[in-house]
Design a protein around this motif. Structure first.
Motif, short mmCIF file in Angstrom:
data_model
loop_
_atom_site.label_atom_id
_atom_site.label_comp_id
_atom_site.label_asym_id
_atom_site.label_seq_id
_atom_site.Cartn_x
_atom_site.Cartn_y
_atom_site.Cartn_z
N ALA A 1 0.83 -1.21 0.00
CA ALA A 1 0.00 0.00 0.00
C ALA A 1 0.86 1.26 0.00
O ALA A 1 0.52 2.27 -0.62
N GLY A 2 2.01 1.19 0.68
CA GLY A 2 2.89 2.35 0.74
C GLY A 2 3.54 2.68 -0.58
O GLY A 2 4.11 3.76 -0.74
N ALA A 3 3.45 1.78 -1.57
CA ALA A 3 3.99 2.07 -2.89
C ALA A 3 3.15 3.08 -3.65
O ALA A 3 3.58 3.59 -4.68
N LEU A 4 1.96 3.38 -3.14
CA LEU A 4 1.08 4.35 -3.79
C LEU A 4 1.30 5.73 -3.16
O LEU A 4 0.94 5.95 -2.01
N PRO A 5 1.88 6.68 -3.89
CA PRO A 5 2.19 7.99 -3.30
C PRO A 5 0.99 8.70 -2.70
O PRO A 5 1.13 9.42 -1.69
N LEU A 6 -0.20 8.52 -3.25
CA LEU A 6 -1.37 9.23 -2.73
C LEU A 6 -1.75 8.78 -1.33
O LEU A 6 -2.49 9.48 -0.62
#
Length: 211
Positions: free
Chosen positions: A183-188
């Motif tokens: 989930a942390g791979a998504l900058p938003l």
């Protein structure tokens, strides 16, 4: 743990990109060092205790930092804007979730000016702070990139989003820790930002031509 490890990896990448990978030779000062956790992270990154210093406003937190850190780490207790930390004495001046807690623009600017003054030419201000407002805490505010540029107008700024939103990270971690990384791979979904601002270095002096 995931939050800290992600921040340390980002620090390491930043240091390499800025040509500062030889951490043992760097002098670093942390503003708002709290109980010493940030300085302990720098020690894990290879900084030498005698090359580190911290400033903390609250006496009890400063005392806790003194208990946790090696004796060679220098600590000041008090208002950072009134402390003489040495003009141009530091390769890195850092602050973690400090500016978002300062709701007065003028005080923010005084602190930024002090940090800039302490930094040597060619050195880097490194700040880790909220990128967005916290709806549950009116005593902090997000720090957009434009605000960092106003605080340090002479610096060359780079920034990246970090840290999965803590409530989401805690919920996913209870299911499986690997979900935090995915989930942390998504900058938003990241709520913080690591900002580094390099102070210009004077151009090298050219030798006079021989007559």
């Amino acid at each position: 743990l995931a939050e800290r490890q992600g921040r340390e990896r980002a620090w390491r990448r930043m240091l390499v990109a800025q040509g500062l990978a030889d951490t043992a030779s760097l002098r670093a000062l942390e503003v708002g060092c709290g109980d010493g956790s940030g300085l302990l992270e720098l020690l894990r990154l290879g900084f030498e205790p005698a090359q580190l210093a911290g400033i903390e406003l609250l006496e009890e937190r400063s005392a806790r930092a003194r208990e946790r850190l090696p004796a060679a780490v220098r600590l000041w207790q008090g208002d950072a804007t009134s402390i003489d930390a040495g003009d141009g004495a530091w390769d890195l001046v850092t602050a973690s979730t400090v500016f978002s807690s300062l709701l007065d623009d003028a005080f923010q600017q005084r602190l930024a000016d002090a940090m800039w003054r302490w930094l040597r030419p060619g050195g880097v201000v490194v700040a880790y702070d909220f990128a967005v407002d916290n709806p549950r805490n009116p005593d902090v505010r997000g720090m957009p990139v434009a605000r960092w540029r106003r605080l340090f107008p002479e610096g060359a700024l780079q920034a990246q989003r970090l840290t999965l939103a803590p409530p989401l990270a805690r919920a996913l971690g209870r299911v499986h820790p690997a979900l935090i990384g995915w989930a942390g791979a998504l900058p938003l979904l990241r709520t913080h930002r690591l900002v580094w601002i390099r102070k210009p270095a004077p151009p090298p002096a050219h030798p006079r031509p021989e007559p």
